[in-house]
Write a protein that holds these residues in place. Structure first.
Motif, PDB file in Angstrom:
ATOM      1  N   LEU A   1      -2.284  -5.462  -9.209  1.00 55.55           N
ATOM      2  CA  LEU A   1      -2.644  -4.175  -9.784  1.00 55.55           C
ATOM      3  C   LEU A   1      -1.415  -3.267  -9.829  1.00 55.55           C
ATOM      4  N   PRO A   2      -1.362  -2.328 -10.770  1.00 58.52           N
ATOM      5  CA  PRO A   2      -0.286  -1.328 -10.736  1.00 58.52           C
ATOM      6  C   PRO A   2      -0.348  -0.548  -9.430  1.00 58.52           C
ATOM      7  N   ALA A   3       0.800  -0.304  -8.824  1.00 59.89           N
ATOM      8  CA  ALA A   3       0.844   0.253  -7.464  1.00 59.89           C
ATOM      9  C   ALA A   3       0.099   1.580  -7.344  1.00 59.89           C
ATOM     10  N   ASP A   4       0.175   2.442  -8.355  1.00 59.32           N
ATOM     11  CA  ASP A   4      -0.381   3.792  -8.230  1.00 59.32           C
ATOM     12  C   ASP A   4      -1.608   4.028  -9.103  1.00 59.32           C
ATOM     13  N   ASP A   5      -2.254   2.959  -9.548  1.00 60.23           N
ATOM     14  CA  ASP A   5      -3.477   3.097 -10.333  1.00 60.23           C
ATOM     15  C   ASP A   5      -4.667   3.142  -9.372  1.00 60.23           C
ATOM     16  N   ARG A   6      -4.957   4.342  -8.887  1.00 63.18           N
ATOM     17  CA  ARG A   6      -5.985   4.477  -7.859  1.00 63.18           C
ATOM     18  C   ARG A   6      -7.350   3.984  -8.339  1.00 63.18           C
ATOM     19  N   GLY A   7      -7.671   4.237  -9.603  1.00 66.95           N
ATOM     20  CA  GLY A   7      -8.943   3.775 -10.126  1.00 66.95           C
ATOM     21  C   GLY A   7      -9.069   2.271 -10.082  1.00 66.95           C
ATOM     22  N   ALA A   8      -7.988   1.567 -10.462  1.00 64.70           N
ATOM     23  CA  ALA A   8      -8.018   0.112 -10.447  1.00 64.70           C
ATOM     24  C   ALA A   8      -8.142  -0.422  -9.023  1.00 64.70           C
TER      25      ALA A   8
ATOM     26  N   ALA B   1     -11.748   0.125  -7.777  1.00 63.00           N
ATOM     27  CA  ALA B   1     -12.660  -0.839  -8.385  1.00 63.00           C
ATOM     28  C   ALA B   1     -12.508  -2.217  -7.763  1.00 63.00           C
ATOM     29  N   ALA B   2     -11.259  -2.626  -7.501  1.00 62.71           N
ATOM     30  CA  ALA B   2     -11.032  -3.947  -6.908  1.00 62.71           C
ATOM     31  C   ALA B   2     -11.570  -4.014  -5.484  1.00 62.71           C
ATOM     32  N   ILE B   3     -11.418  -2.924  -4.729  1.00 64.99           N
ATOM     33  CA  ILE B   3     -11.916  -2.892  -3.353  1.00 64.99           C
ATOM     34  C   ILE B   3     -13.439  -2.931  -3.336  1.00 64.99           C
ATOM     35  N   VAL B   4     -14.059  -2.168  -4.209  1.00 62.45           N
ATOM     36  CA  VAL B   4     -15.520  -2.156  -4.286  1.00 62.45           C
ATOM     37  C   VAL B   4     -16.038  -3.530  -4.677  1.00 62.45           C
ATOM     38  N   ALA B   5     -15.395  -4.170  -5.651  1.00 66.43           N
ATOM     39  CA  ALA B   5     -15.828  -5.497  -6.089  1.00 66.43           C
ATOM     40  C   ALA B   5     -15.678  -6.523  -4.970  1.00 66.43           C
TER      41      ALA B   5
ATOM     42  N   ILE C   1      -8.819   6.752  -1.361  1.00 71.16           N
ATOM     43  CA  ILE C   1      -9.894   5.891  -1.873  1.00 71.16           C
ATOM     44  C   ILE C   1     -11.027   5.810  -0.857  1.00 71.16           C
ATOM     45  N   TRP C   2     -10.683   5.670   0.411  1.00 70.65           N
ATOM     46  CA  TRP C   2     -11.726   5.566   1.436  1.00 70.65           C
ATOM     47  C   TRP C   2     -12.524   6.871   1.547  1.00 70.65           C
ATOM     48  N   ARG C   3     -11.867   7.993   1.361  1.00 74.59           N
ATOM     49  CA  ARG C   3     -12.607   9.266   1.363  1.00 74.59           C
ATOM     50  C   ARG C   3     -13.594   9.306   0.194  1.00 74.59           C
TER      51      ARG C   3
ATOM     52  N   GLY D   1      -4.811 -18.436   4.180  1.00 73.27           N
ATOM     53  CA  GLY D   1      -5.887 -18.542   3.209  1.00 73.27           C
ATOM     54  C   GLY D   1      -6.678 -17.266   3.046  1.00 73.27           C
ATOM     55  N   VAL D   2      -6.082 -16.113   3.335  1.00 78.05           N
ATOM     56  CA  VAL D   2      -6.761 -14.826   3.233  1.00 78.05           C
ATOM     57  C   VAL D   2      -6.489 -14.226   1.844  1.00 78.05           C
ATOM     58  N   PRO D   3      -7.516 -13.798   1.129  1.00 78.59           N
ATOM     59  CA  PRO D   3      -7.292 -13.185  -0.188  1.00 78.59           C
ATOM     60  C   PRO D   3      -6.407 -11.948  -0.088  1.00 78.59           C
ATOM     61  N   VAL D   4      -5.723 -11.645  -1.199  1.00 82.70           N
ATOM     62  CA  VAL D   4      -4.795 -10.522  -1.237  1.00 82.70           C
ATOM     63  C   VAL D   4      -5.003  -9.739  -2.523  1.00 82.70           C
ATOM     64  N   ILE D   5      -5.017  -8.424  -2.403  1.00 78.25           N
ATOM     65  CA  ILE D   5      -4.952  -7.520  -3.546  1.00 78.25           C
ATOM     66  C   ILE D   5      -3.634  -6.765  -3.400  1.00 78.25           C
TER      67      ILE D   5
END
Length: 440
Positions: free
Chosen positions: A390-397, A400-404, A285-287, A368-372
């Motif tokens: 999120l589903p463990a291997d849903d890279r798209g999800a 999207a969550a990291i970008v948001a 994802i970072w790449r 108090g740190v958010p978690v994904i």
């Protein structure tokens, strides 16, 4: 046959803790084993004796109980204070001939100690024979007066890993077993374990089952998985495992700390680098984030040691120049440094494919740190629904969550720990209550 009126001896398996005597930083299992060991020795006093697996056989350290108590204090200071493991205590254990993995100490300390062991190898070999023989002699005397013993194991290691070893420990007297189980992942999801770990855990569990152990587990999820397994191999034999969660106060300081969002989007993944933890997906994802060039790339802190079967991850960490400015790999951090990394994070990322508990999630929630995180049953047990699942291997999800989250650090929900998660004092009392119950 009338019951023996004398109270049974409690034999706590310290094999793992003895092997970790020079370790600078604790694993999650280390924390639990140390806390439960210290509480059990304190509650049962002289009735509690340490036992270890020595050369594949059980060894009761009756005469050396004081050394083991000193070891527990040494590890407490090293792991949760500002000290190094007490080398004098470690050497006293060395002289007993009890070898153990150096694991998880600093690399420099491990190398220096290994060299020291080589230099003293001949002398130690001579002493080992004498001292193990002398250590074995008082065992019979100490156990001969006990009509019953209760063996307690918390670490998935030790005497029960060798078939028949518990019979040798009992020496013909009644033996009951209380076993604390952290997960059954080597059997439940074997694709994420090495072959030797699968075989070793299977032997361990088979030995406990053969002795009709009383089981406890670190979470309701682990207890349910263990109960299902026990029912398949021994229908109707075992009671549902008791649940004693690890404590939550020590790992996160004076809990409930609320923190401001970091200036630069920064994410943390915390834990040993291994396939089950899903580091490769995050690096991919970072790449993509770097290649997208749609805006500032967030930072990713990978906090944890390198484990096994991770050649693909290592290749990305060591050879992917495009990731170097944005991905930081850190190991050997003490609790305070880990706490600082979490407090400086936009969110903890926890994309694990399987877990028995989830200590990083608890640490983050206590601060108090958010978690994904992956949508695993045990995570719902720990924090309810107050995080992004999120589903463990849903890279798209995940992307999207990291970008948001990077665009709006207040977007991820702040987790709330389940009320049933108590402090260490309360949880160790619950555990020693189980030991007391096993003694009845």
């Amino acid at each position: 046959m009338p019951a023996d009126p004398s109270p049974p001896l409690v034999l706590y398996d310290v094999t793992r803790l003895v092997g970790r005597r020079r370790a600078r930083f604790p694993t999650g299992i280390d924390r639990i084993d140390l806390a439960f060991a210290a509480a059990t020795f304190a509650r049962f006093g002289a009735r509690c004796l340490p036992v270890v697996a020595a050369g594949g056989r059980p060894l009761v350290l009756a005469r050396e109980r004081g050394i083991v108590v000193a070891l527990l204090a040494s590890l407490e200071r090293a792991w949760f204070g500002d000290a190094s493991p007490d080398e004098a205590v470690a050497r006293r254990i060395d002289r007993l001939g009890l070898t153990g993995a150096l694991g998880y100490g600093s690399r420099r300390a491990d190398a220096a100690h290994a060299l020291s062991l080589l230099r003293r190898a001949v002398d130690r070999l001579r002493r080992v024979v004498r001292r193990v023989r002398s250590a074995l002699r008082p065992v019979d005397a100490d156990l001969r007066g006990a009509g019953r013993v209760v063996h307690v194991v918390v670490s998935h290691e030790g005497i029960a890993r060798r078939p028949g070893a518990l019979d040798r420990l009992a020496r013909g007297r009644r033996l009951d077993v209380l076993a604390y189980v952290h997960d059954i992942m080597p059997l439940e999801v074997p694709q994420y374990s090495r072959a030797d770990r699968i075989a070793g855990f299977a032997a361990f569990l088979d030995e406990l089952i053969r002795h009709r152990a009383i089981f406890a587990a670190n979470s309701r999820a682990t207890a349910a998985a263990l109960a299902r397994y026990l029912e398949t191999v021994a229908p109707g034999v075992f009671a549902p495992p008791a649940v004693v969660h690890p404590g939550v106060d020590r790992v996160a300081g004076a809990g409930g700390v609320r923190r401001a969002a970091p200036r630069r989007p920064t994410f943390v993944i915390l834990g040993t680098i291994e396939p089950r933890k899903n580091h490769r997906m995050l690096l991919e994802i970072w790449r993509e984030l770097v290649a997208d060039a749609a805006g500032p790339v967030p930072m990713l802190h990978i906090v944890g040691r390198r484990g096994w079967d991770i050649d693909d991850v290592v290749a990305l960490l060591d050879a992917a120049d495009d990731l170097a400015p944005y991905v930081v790999e850190e190991s050997d951090l003490d609790d305070e440094a880990v706490r600082e990394r979490l407090l400086g994070a936009t969110a903890l990322l926890f994309p694990s494919r399987a877990e028995g508990f989830g200590l990083p999630l608890v640490e983050a929630a206590a601060l108090g740190v958010p978690v994904i995180a992956s949508d695993l049953p045990v995570f719902h047990e720990l924090v309810g629904d107050a995080i992004t699942f999120l589903p463990a291997d849903d890279r798209g999800a995940w992307k999207a969550a990291i970008v948001a989250a990077a665009a709006d650090p207040d977007l991820p929900a702040v987790p709330r720990l389940a009320e049933e998660l108590l402090d260490w004092s309360s949880q160790t009392e619950l555990f020693t209550d189980l030991v007391e119950k096993a003694c009845r």
